[in-house]
Design an enzyme around this catalytic site. Structure first.
Site, PDB file in Angstrom:
ATOM      1  CE  LYS A  16     -14.078  -5.665 -34.089  1.00 31.21           C
ATOM      2  NZ  LYS A  16     -15.317  -5.740 -33.131  1.00 31.21           N
ATOM      3  CE  LYS A  31     -33.567  -3.280 -28.710  1.00 27.35           C
ATOM      4  NZ  LYS A  31     -33.892  -4.567 -29.668  1.00 27.35           N
ATOM      5  CB  VAL A  41     -40.372   1.867 -31.042  1.00 27.38           C
ATOM      6  CG1 VAL A  41     -41.650   1.613 -30.077  1.00 27.38           C
ATOM      7  CG2 VAL A  41     -39.533   2.617 -30.166  1.00 27.38           C
ATOM      8  CB  ILE A  77     -45.439  -1.535 -35.666  1.00 24.23           C
ATOM      9  CG1 ILE A  77     -45.549  -2.902 -35.494  1.00 24.23           C
ATOM     10  CG2 ILE A  77     -46.785  -0.949 -35.611  1.00 24.23           C
ATOM     11  CD1 ILE A  77     -45.966  -3.554 -33.968  1.00 24.23           C
ATOM     12  N   GLY A 136     -34.771 -19.331 -31.723  1.00 26.11           N
ATOM     13  CA  GLY A 136     -34.239 -18.331 -32.128  1.00 26.11           C
ATOM     14  C   GLY A 136     -35.024 -16.900 -32.074  1.00 26.11           C
ATOM     15  CD  GLU A 165     -30.711 -11.328 -28.837  1.00 26.76           C
ATOM     16  OE1 GLU A 165     -29.558 -11.951 -28.826  1.00 26.76           O
ATOM     17  OE2 GLU A 165     -31.247 -10.727 -29.594  1.00 26.76           O
ATOM     18  CE  LYS A 208     -37.936  -2.633 -28.809  1.00 28.39           C
ATOM     19  NZ  LYS A 208     -38.056  -4.048 -28.658  1.00 28.39           N
TER      20      LYS A 208
HETATM   21  N1  HSE Z   1     -35.247  -8.538 -28.461  1.00 31.16           N
HETATM   22  C1  HSE Z   1     -36.158  -7.885 -29.119  1.00 31.16           C
HETATM   23  C2  HSE Z   1     -37.485  -8.527 -28.944  1.00 31.16           C
HETATM   24  C3  HSE Z   1     -35.855  -7.506 -30.642  1.00 31.16           C
HETATM   25  O1  HSE Z   1     -37.709  -9.592 -28.219  1.00 31.16           O
HETATM   26  O2  HSE Z   1     -38.615  -7.747 -29.246  1.00 31.16           O
HETATM   27  C4  HSE Z   1     -36.776  -6.341 -31.320  1.00 31.16           C
HETATM   28  O3  HSE Z   1     -36.300  -4.997 -30.614  1.00 31.16           O
END
Ligand code: HSE
Length: 323
Positions: A45, A105, A132, A136, A187, A190, A205
């Protein structure tokens, strides 16, 4: 020269990192595949946002049908996040015979049977290495090089946000609320950190790891899950007196009574390899009955590490269909 055409769902941070991965290494990727790789359509968007990539307005579409209904598109990369509409969009793509690569995930764990069924029906591949441990390559290892093993146990630090918080509480003696604020400012966390700090992301995961390692899919909401939001400086100090650090561990183990599983804070002896996994890094420790103990370590999140895993899956698909 053969061309692989890709439809990308979502051009947020991870979508942009994936796009950038292809831009950075296009020459070596295309040389290895002997084919051109083009992201022809992007469902997004926000077409105005400043992104540090060469994307043009004519690549953007606003309707999923423009991708799932486009016979020219071979592969769909899903990076929308969230269970829906991502699961429905992936199902549509798979049923239309398009291979799907995702880092999502929550959608893979919640819609496991539905997505695998659609892949079977559509004769398409579904790959999710990035879901996951970010960059890695742990899923590739457990489904490939380690397949001759029967797995006995997995212990994963699979959430970077919570590991960053616990590490800073431990190393700097900061309290939970202060570190969380700091992580948000940098950052790492979230704006709404609930899924991370309450262990929900780690449960997603673990659900994926268990399905691949023990052939047992458990819906993430069925996994006993505890987060880190009530861990105090006193808890950290008590663990330290026992020569331990507290880590949020996604754990599954084969017992005489079947597979036992949970997500929650655990005291880890300082001598254990998982104790040294610091900051926002991830690690997955596995025990196989042939290989013994292994630990996979690295960047578990972020646009480029995740983009690296997504594009690795894309390349594996391109190679498989070229054989
Ligand atoms: N929010 C997730 C973390 C991002 O902090 O690991 C990666 O999946």
């Amino acid at each position: 020269m053969k061309e692989f055409k890709i439809g990308l769902l979502g051009l947020g941070n991870i979508g942009t990192g994936t796009y950038k991965t292809l831009e950075m290494n296009r020459a070596s990727i295309e040389a290895e595949l002997g084919a051109e790789v083009k992201i022809v359509s992007i469902l997004e968007k926000d077409t105005e946002r400043e992104r540090d990539i060469n994307v043009t307005k004519d690549q953007f579409v606003s309707d999923i049908e423009d991708i799932t209904g486009n016979p020219e598109i071979d592969i769909v990369i899903e990076l929308l996040g969230g269970i829906e509409p991502a699961s429905t969009f992936m199902e549509k793509a798979l049923l239309a015979g398009k291979h799907v690569v995702t880092a999502n995930k929550a959608a893979v764990a919640a819609s496991w049977e539905r997505l695998h069924e659609a892949a079977k029906k559509g004769g398409a591949m579904l790959k999710f290495e990035a879901s996951v441990g970010g960059g890695i390559p742990v899923l590739t290892a457990i489904t490939g090089a380690l397949r001759a093993n029967e797995f006995e146990e997995v212990m994963g630090i699979v959430n970077g946000t919570t590991n960053y918080i616990l590490y800073n509480m431990t190393a700097k003696g900061m309290d939970y609320a202060t570190v969380l604020k700091d992580a948000q400012a940098k950052g790492f966390a979230e704006a709404d950190p609930t899924a991370d700090v309450e262990g929900i992301d780690a449960a997603n995961k673990l659900s994926i790891l268990m399905a691949l390692m023990f052939d047992k899919h458990v819906h993430p909401t069925e996994i006993p899950t505890k987060g880190i939001s009530d861990i105090t400086a006193d808890d950290i100090a008590a663990a330290d007196r026992e020569d331990c650090v507290i880590k949020l561990i996604a754990h599954a183990v084969r017992t005489d009574n079947g597979i036992e599983y949970s997500v929650g804070p655990m005291n880890i002896k300082k001598s254990h390899p998982l104790a040294g996994v610091n900051g926002e890094f991830n690690a997955v420790y596995v025990k196989g009955n042939v290989v013994g103990e292994l630990m996979f370590y690295g960047p578990g999140a972020g646009p480029l590490p995740t983009g690296s895993a997504v594009m690795g899956d894309v390349m594996e698909i391109c190679k498989a269909v070229s054989r």
